[in-house]
Every structure is written in C-alpha cells, then in structure tokens.
Design an enzyme around this catalytic site. Sequence first.
Site, PDB file in Angstrom:
ATOM      1  N   GLY A 213      43.328 113.837  17.581  1.00 52.50           N
ATOM      2  CA  GLY A 213      42.944 115.197  17.453  1.00 52.50           C
ATOM      3  C   GLY A 213      44.205 116.139  16.997  1.00 52.50           C
ATOM      4  O   GLY A 213      45.020 115.907  16.735  1.00 52.50           O
ATOM      5  N   SER A 214      43.873 117.306  17.567  1.00 57.36           N
ATOM      6  CA  SER A 214      45.014 118.328  16.871  1.00 57.36           C
ATOM      7  C   SER A 214      46.250 118.407  17.997  1.00 57.36           C
ATOM      8  O   SER A 214      45.960 117.756  19.297  1.00 57.36           O
ATOM      9  CB  SER A 214      44.415 119.873  17.222  1.00 57.36           C
ATOM     10  OG  SER A 214      43.648 120.102  18.708  1.00 57.36           O
ATOM     11  N   THR A 215      47.074 118.813  17.672  1.00 52.63           N
ATOM     12  CA  THR A 215      48.365 118.855  18.391  1.00 52.63           C
ATOM     13  C   THR A 215      48.195 119.565  19.581  1.00 52.63           C
ATOM     14  O   THR A 215      48.777 119.408  20.661  1.00 52.63           O
ATOM     15  CB  THR A 215      49.665 119.415  17.471  1.00 52.63           C
ATOM     16  OG1 THR A 215      49.739 118.593  16.518  1.00 52.63           O
ATOM     17  CG2 THR A 215      50.770 119.239  18.313  1.00 52.63           C
ATOM     18  N   ALA A 216      47.435 120.740  19.425  1.00 53.29           N
ATOM     19  CA  ALA A 216      47.323 121.590  20.634  1.00 53.29           C
ATOM     20  C   ALA A 216      46.562 120.875  21.762  1.00 53.29           C
ATOM     21  O   ALA A 216      46.962 121.157  22.911  1.00 53.29           O
ATOM     22  CB  ALA A 216      46.529 122.768  20.329  1.00 53.29           C
ATOM     23  N   GLY A 218      46.303 117.595  22.152  1.00 49.53           N
ATOM     24  CA  GLY A 218      47.246 116.595  22.606  1.00 49.53           C
ATOM     25  C   GLY A 218      48.089 116.943  23.653  1.00 49.53           C
ATOM     26  O   GLY A 218      48.246 116.142  24.560  1.00 49.53           O
ATOM     27  N   GLU A 235      47.726 110.834  18.177  1.00 50.98           N
ATOM     28  CA  GLU A 235      47.487 110.995  16.764  1.00 50.98           C
ATOM     29  C   GLU A 235      47.074 112.199  16.721  1.00 50.98           C
ATOM     30  O   GLU A 235      45.980 112.447  16.870  1.00 50.98           O
ATOM     31  CB  GLU A 235      46.367 109.592  16.330  1.00 50.98           C
ATOM     32  CG  GLU A 235      46.842 108.273  16.484  1.00 50.98           C
ATOM     33  CD  GLU A 235      47.826 107.853  15.604  1.00 50.98           C
ATOM     34  OE1 GLU A 235      48.261 108.586  14.720  1.00 50.98           O
ATOM     35  OE2 GLU A 235      48.304 106.822  15.601  1.00 50.98           O
ATOM     36  N   CYS A 269      43.774 114.263   8.563  1.00 52.57           N
ATOM     37  CA  CYS A 269      45.258 114.492   9.022  1.00 52.57           C
ATOM     38  C   CYS A 269      46.099 113.991   8.012  1.00 52.57           C
ATOM     39  O   CYS A 269      47.336 114.699   7.990  1.00 52.57           O
ATOM     40  CB  CYS A 269      45.083 113.524  10.446  1.00 52.57           C
ATOM     41  SG  CYS A 269      44.759 111.780  10.024  1.00 52.57           S
TER      42      CYS A 269
END
Length: 484
Positions: A213-216, A218, A235, A269
């Site tokens: 999913g998103s870095t935020a 994560g 990821e 992504c």
Amino acid sequence: MSQLTEIISHSPATGAEIGHYPNTSPETIHELVTRARAASSQWNDIGFKGRKVILREWAHYIAEHIDELADLVSAETGKPTSDAMLEISIAIDHLSWAARNASRYLRNSHRAPGLLMVNMSTHVEYQPLGVVGVIGPWNYPVFTPMGSIAYALAAGNAVVFKPSEYTPGVGHWLGESFNKVAPGANVFFVATGGPETGAALTRSDVNKIAFTGSTATGKKIAAICAEKLTPVLMECGGTDPAIIDRDCDIERAAEAVLWGAMANAGQTCVGIERVYVHEEIAAAFNSKISEMASHLVAGRDYGAATMPKQLNVIENHLRDAAAKGAEFIVGSVDSVQPPYVLPTIMTNVPEDSLAVAEETFGPTLTIKSVSSMSEAITLANASNYGLAASVWSKRNGKAIASQLHCGMVSVNSVLAFTATPTMPFGGVKQSGYGRIHGPEGLREFAYTRAVVALRFNIPLIFTTFNRKPFVNKFIKRFIQILNR
Ligand code: NAD
C-alpha cells in the site's frame, strides 16, 4: 466511536453499490488468527507435496472461473475487463510457480562446516513463520496480495488476508475459492474491513505482516509492528523513472512508456511517472508519445480512478506543476474530470514539484530532456522512492540499469519483472523493504534455523572449561597460518 459492522463496495465509474461485506472487528481478527494458528501445524505437516496439490488446484479453480473474477475486479476497480484478465493470469502464474518451487528453494541447504569445525555436519532449515497477516491495496486486488498469499502458503504458513476496503468483493471471492478446493483447511481467511481492521490484524499475534500500500500507511504499520518486533514486509509506493538514451528504438520506447504510465489509469505502483530523455532525441520522442497519447480514451483504454479522493491528489499535482511553469503537451491542468483523468504529459516540470517528487498515481507523465545519461541517472536516483525503473538503450541498457538505486529494472521493456515469477519484487528507500516473488519471496515467509551436528570426535575440543593449552596454541597458530 464504535466500528461500523459493514463496508460497502461501489463501482468507481457509476457509484452503484456492488456488495456489502463485514467490517471485521478486532475480536474476530483475534479469533481468525487463533484458528489459523491451530491449523498451521497440519498445513506444515502435509509438506511441500501436499501443499503443492492444493495450491495447484486453487490455481486451476481460479483459471476456470477467470471471467467471473475479472468481472468482479473490473466492477470494483473500474479497470477494463481485459486488464483484469491480464492481472489475474499473472497472479495465477505466480500461485502455480510458488506451489511448484517451494520445495526447491526451502529444502534443507547443506553448508561447509569450515576447517575449525571439520568434524561437524552443518545445514540450514527453512521453517514456516506460523500465521502471516497480508494487507493489500485496491489497484491490483488479485495480483498484488497473491504475491504474498501464494508464497506464504507454499512456504507452509497460514494466512489471514485483509483486502482493501475498495475491493472487498475480490478478497471475499479469493477466500471462497480457496475454501472450495480446501474446505475446512482453515489456513486462508479473508477479513474484509477498513483501516481499523488492518490495524487490528497488525496488532494481533501474527508472526509477520506483509503489507502492500502507500508509504504513509506503511510507516504507521511499521510503527505498530515495532511494539512487538513483528517482522514486516513493506511494498510501498514509487515515482518510477524511465531513462531514454539517444540510441533507443524511439517508437517502441514511446509506446511502452505510454502504457507503463497510463495503463490502469496510472494506478500502478511500478507505473512510470517521470521520463528522462536524451536531448538529441527529446523532440522526436515527445512528438511520438504525444501523438500516441492523443488516441487514448479514458473510460475505454483505462478506467475511472478507483479511489475518488485520489482525484484531489492528482489535481493538486497538476496545479502545482502548472504554477511552477510546466508545459502541457498532452492534456491540461483541467485533466481531472471525475470519475476519469484524461491522459496528461508535461514538460518543463521542476524536479521539486509534487508531480516529480511525489507519487501522483494517475495517467500523467513528466518528461525532462537531459544532456547525458549520467545526468539522467543522477535525477532518477534523486527520489525518496526506489521501486522500479525502465531503461531504453540498444547499447548501454544494462550498464545504465546497474547504476539505478531501485529494486527492479526493465531494459528495453516496461514492468517485465511483474510477470516473471522467478524475479524478486520490491523496492528500496521509501518504497519499502523485503521481497515478494521468486526464491526470495518464498524465503521471506520462512525463518532460517542453523543446525550443526557432531559427526565424529576429535581431540581438539573447544567448548569446555577443560580446554587444554595445546588446543589454544593450535587455534592461534591455525588462524595465523590461514590468514597469512
Ligand atoms: P493504502 O495505504 O491506503 O491502503 C493499503 C491497505 O492498508 C488497505 O487495505 C487499507 O485498508 C490498509 N490500511 C490503511 N490504514 C491502515 C492502518 N493504519 N493500519 C493497517 N492497515 C491500514 O494504499 P492503497 O491506496 O490501497 O494502495 C495504493 C498504494 O499502494 C500506492 O501508494 C501504491 O504505490 C502502493 N502499491 C505498492 C505496491 C508494491 O508492490 N510496492 C503494489 C501495489 C500498490
């Protein structure tokens, strides 16, 4: 505030309701993890062969019902059915590869004992972790989580999967289909729900979290995992570059880069967001890709934005670029036309603008001409992200690829690594860590156990308080000779 008992999935294209699914509570998550753990030892006991049979049956079932699943993926994500079919086909290939190859890459591996331990036998065992929690995104709701689910199951783990709240129907379908081929196995549970359900799974007693999913998000998950030192695979997002050298096949590069940037409405992504093209061919490349983009039709070649709130992000990136002097060679600052985003290509976008520095996740592309490939490499590497890249050059493709700080590179192709089950998939920097797919993806869901066993006794015993002086002398001399 109490948690809603249901989540509803909607068509991104029409807004119509598609289905109602449970918003799984933390108590139910706890129960599912407990049931999965209870069943995991039997799943481990049936060995690679037993798991291979079941997982291949699952692959067969999905392949036989691919139309039904593709329709559901298309309805929940808004992508064309043919794209959904492609996604599912690649996911089936991964499932089948993991099932067939787990024994090869996770069997005991013999190691040399070394001269000091010549009387010992040494090997490494790969043991399943137990229960793996998989948290998935909506953009490729079959392919992406399958990269963890299939590999974790093949390695002997049980899995509790929390699909995205935008694609709960697809997650539910995967759970039901597994139950059809392995009724009562209790090693693959699907827990639909929103972020709270994901957080509950992360806090539960799982032995690893595999997050995509998103870095935020994560970062939030990694923080929860830190409390119990739960291992986590990340990821996350990217702003992947394409590097176009002057000796490339311009037509093919333009065609592939356009697809890499705009397919799935840019919600990939590993989609291309930035292009660095050699100045000697920049005009030809820009005119070719613009011409090709002018034939794309939003709603036909790609679908609606799956997550309506992403439209604000895309619009913000376009406005920021326009304010900083971007020239729109395809589309305009008004390309966001809900529920679609029109194909948009910009030049003269400063490197510190949002469209270059952050993940846009829309059918948009920035192009910058560079005077050399070393400038392209420097700019490509200047990102906070490091997921994947694409390089176009007849002579220097691999040499350029080797200088990129990212987890995956396609040379004279785009996204090719996704459809190659032997190749590890994952990123560096804020794109995450750990790998799905390939041998690395299988080992991601196993822990290593080093086993050293006595084969025969020798007079040199080190591990005793009665160590003789001649043993000390021998070790010292031996190491000195070996390291002369
Ligand atoms: P997201 O981060 O919003 O959500 C991903 C999942 O996390 C969802 O299931 C969501 O419910 C869950 N979640 C949200 N908050 C949570 C929390 N606090 N605790 C636990 N779980 C939580 O991402 P998304 O919008 O669904 O997906 C798009 C993003 O995923 C993009 O950034 C894309 O680049 C990335 N992505 C990465 C890969 C990869 O392999 N690197 C693949 C596909 C997508």
